[in-house]
Structure formats: C-alpha cells, structure tokens
Design a protein around this motif. Structure first.
Motif, short mmCIF file in Angstrom:
data_model
loop_
_atom_site.label_atom_id
_atom_site.label_comp_id
_atom_site.label_asym_id
_atom_site.label_seq_id
_atom_site.Cartn_x
_atom_site.Cartn_y
_atom_site.Cartn_z
N GLU A 66 1.19 -1.51 -0.28
CA GLU A 66 0.21 -0.12 0.00
C GLU A 66 0.73 1.18 -0.02
O GLU A 66 0.56 2.07 -0.61
N GLN A 102 0.76 4.11 -2.59
CA GLN A 102 0.77 5.51 -2.35
C GLN A 102 1.97 6.66 -2.74
O GLN A 102 1.34 7.33 -2.45
N SER A 103 2.90 6.03 -3.05
CA SER A 103 4.30 6.95 -3.34
C SER A 103 4.08 7.49 -5.00
O SER A 103 5.00 8.16 -5.08
#
Length: 157
Positions: free
Chosen positions: A131, A135-136
């Motif tokens: 995750e 999300q990066s």
C-alpha cells in the motif's frame, strides 16, 4: 495509446503490471537490462537517472540513482536472483529512503506477433508495504517510464 494495466487487489501482497511494446522481446530485454539504455527511460521525465551498476545475471546486483531538478537524489538497489535473456529477470527492489522494505520483482517478456507482452509481478513483505508503494505515486512514475521506454524502443527496433 498505452495498454498499461496495474492490478492491486485488496488484501494481497503483490502488484501485477502488464503492458505491450511494439518491439521484439530481445530488444525490450536489452533496453530493460543494459545500463546504456536503462538511463534513457527509467524514472520520472523531470529527473536524471544515473546507473551506478546493472549487472543483470544471477548473483549480480543493480543500483540506480534518480536525481531531481532540486538536487535531491533517490537511490534504488537490489540483487538479481535469476536472469534468462530475453525471457525473464528476477530481482529485489529497495528504495534507499526506506531501508528494510524489500520486494521481489519478477519480469517476464513474451513475444506475440512481433510485439512483446511485459508482465511484472512484485511481491511485498506486507500488505502495508504494498500500500505504501501504491500511495507513493508508483503508477504515475511507472506510466512515465513505460512511455519513455516505448520511445526508446522505437529507435532500437
């Protein structure tokens, strides 16, 4: 138009990416594993990628540094577990800004009617690590890199 597909299923430890390229797989393999070509497509458009090493053979290692316009540097490295040209390579991937979060990437290349189907399966130690990668902005950077690889392949094939 790109046919990039990124599959992130809830609760799983992996990300599966597929994309096709209009080039034979031996050319795609060369572009994805040889330092002189890697620096021309890997990373964001606004950055410069420096290939510290790219020894893509079983037991080899790799390290790339992405230099941003503001002077920041982001290092990435790993070890190569398997490499069978032009069919596949398997390596670990670790962002030096978050040491200890290592994932395993298996890249396969299948030739189909003169085109190449690229499939990458990245397995993370935890769902949370996966995750964090999502999300990066991983997909944004991946999309830019794949488009740059497409442009490079057009000059190689």
């Amino acid at each position: 138009m790109s046919d990039l597909t990124v599959i992130v299923e809830p609760g799983r430890h992996d990300i599966v990416v597929t994309r096709s390229f209009d080039a034979p797989r031996d050319v795609v393999y060369k572009a994805m594993t040889e330092p002189e070509y890697l620096a021309r497509w890997w990373g964001l458009k606004e950055s410069e990628t420096v290939i510290d090493r790219a020894d893509v053979r079983p037991g080899g290692s790799w390290r790339f540094v992405e230099r941003m316009p503001d002077g920041q540097e982001h290092g990435f490295h790993g070890v190569v577990h398997d490499a069978v040209a032009p069919e596949r390579f398997v390596w670990t991937f670790e962002y030096e800004g978050m040491p200890g979060h290592v994932c395993l990437e298996t890249t396969t290349l299948e030739e189909r009617d003169g085109r190449t189907l690229y499939t990458s399966v990245t397995v993370f130690q935890t769902v949370e690590d996966r995750e964090g990668m999502v999300q990066s902005g991983m997909e944004y950077g991946l999309r830019q890199s794949m488009e740059a690889l497409d442009e490079l392949l057009a000059t190689m094939a």
